[in-house]
Design an enzyme around this catalytic site. Sequence first.
Site, mmCIF file in Angstrom:
data_model
loop_
_atom_site.group_PDB
_atom_site.id
_atom_site.type_symbol
_atom_site.label_atom_id
_atom_site.label_comp_id
_atom_site.label_asym_id
_atom_site.label_seq_id
_atom_site.Cartn_x
_atom_site.Cartn_y
_atom_site.Cartn_z
ATOM 1 N N GLU A 180 0.810 -1.225 0.000
ATOM 2 C CA GLU A 180 0.000 0.000 0.000
ATOM 3 C C GLU A 180 0.845 1.279 0.000
ATOM 4 O O GLU A 180 0.679 2.153 0.862
ATOM 5 C CB GLU A 180 -0.998 -0.025 1.157
ATOM 6 C CG GLU A 180 -1.958 -1.213 1.027
ATOM 7 C CD GLU A 180 -3.137 -1.199 1.986
ATOM 8 O OE1 GLU A 180 -3.134 -0.384 2.934
ATOM 9 O OE2 GLU A 180 -4.068 -2.000 1.783
ATOM 10 N N GLU A 296 -5.156 -8.360 -0.725
ATOM 11 C CA GLU A 296 -5.942 -8.147 0.494
ATOM 12 C C GLU A 296 -7.375 -7.815 0.093
ATOM 13 O O GLU A 296 -7.595 -7.054 -0.848
ATOM 14 C CB GLU A 296 -5.406 -6.975 1.329
ATOM 15 C CG GLU A 296 -4.073 -7.203 2.008
ATOM 16 C CD GLU A 296 -3.675 -6.002 2.867
ATOM 17 O OE1 GLU A 296 -4.574 -5.253 3.320
ATOM 18 O OE2 GLU A 296 -2.468 -5.817 3.079
#
Length: 520
Positions: A180, A296
């Site tokens: 991320e 995810e």
Amino acid sequence: MRKLEFIFTIIFGCFAITFQAQNRKINIDYDKELGELNTMFKECIGAGRANEGLRADWQQQLAEIKKDCDFKYIRMHGLLTDDMGVYRLDDEGNPQYNYQYIDALYDYILEIGMKPFVEISFMPNYLASGDETIFWWKGNITPPNDYDKWKDLVENLLKHWTDRYGEEELKTWYFEVWNEPNLDGFWAGTQEEYFKLYKYTAEAVKNVSKDYRIGGPATAGNAWVDETIEFTDKNEVPIDYISTHSYGVKQGYLDEFGTSGTILNEDEWSVSGDVIAVRKKMDSLSKENLELHYTEWSSSYTPADPIHDSYHQAAYILQKLKQIGDAANSMSYWVFTDIFEEAGPRFEPFHGGFGLMNTQGIKKSAYYAYEFLNKLGETELVNNDQQSYVAKDENGDFQVLFWDFTYTLPKDSELNQTYYSQRLPAKEKGEIILDLKHIPKGNYEVTKYQVGFQKNDPYTRYLEMGAPKQLSKDQVKELKSLSSGEPENIKTILIDNTGAHSMNISIRENDVFLLEFKKL
């Protein structure tokens, strides 16, 4: 009301108006095969951080979930963080490498039949350009102070794995750059610096073997897909797949403490719509052959959201996976266990953690979404119902997995943290009619499994106990027994020469059923 098909009459003076609800029917033709069942749902599962994987209870839970759900890969943060003891400099400033902790972890993962989906992160302190960290365990999120030394570390690690496990084994792994980086909390650098990190990492991986698979950008919220493709194309940097993340709540992406509150998105296509849109975007950029991995995903981005513990989560998981179909090569649920310390060790046995199992190994309702999927045969049958799978296996036995997903949260008026922290009885939704055709003649043992309110639902019983801060041994034993995944019932039916049979099954909001038909 126990039947889905019903008639009721409202009298207005001398006028009568009659309403008839539609049955929900699942038509099953044993002879109509759709093809090989897409098992992207069990390609990968998430875990918190690498160091947690050295714990005995973590390893025990992983072995159990591997047996029941058969996940192929596992992905986690913090492989290079200092608590894994990977990297330091000697007194003369020369790099020293140590892979003892990684070896212990990866040996175990491979031993139980899984493979690493290697997230290459975070920054070893001796290589870090700053002291900014994330989480209780302080993963350093800054760019390297020397990109060449970073590249040397990655290349040395890949050579070590190649020597230890063999090139053919590593060709089956995935290597992913960071986590991320579009969020300040996870990457203290710019997008340009991330792409530089990606380039150096990809080159290091390919220097060891051109056949090793490298990808990214591992972004939150489906971000940077266009930019990553543009960067790698323009600079001739290798990329073998795109990875990104998506969660089903309507605000924010990073909140390990759950203090801001979350609201489950009522949009029918939250998460799944994102996945489909990213796949279409990649195809429009002539990347049809590039794999797409969601490394995810879940209903909520915070490990302090009680929807994860609620029975509602099982139907939610199935609904999203069914909607996604073949748009993604994998959907890695975040995560398999509540042995997960981003916010530090948790003080309650059920605290809204991401896991399919809680810290004590109690299987949440969500666990069974994946166990039931894993019980499906390898051949999917034609089925127009949008909340079910029908499959048969190599023995000719067949399975029907169906559910009801109903959004029950009061829209925008109540947070997940309050709504899902209460006992939530499920309303009746009528009956599902299974209409079976062309079934080979004979006696069949029909095993029925169920998840829903007070069915493999330890969280509701935990709330009824008064939500104790600590569980006694007897309480743990009781909750495990209430979420054992044992069949609801087993009965025998006869299929005659017509090959036809019909079954009616009552269903409630957010119930999940699996029926296994085994020929005797």
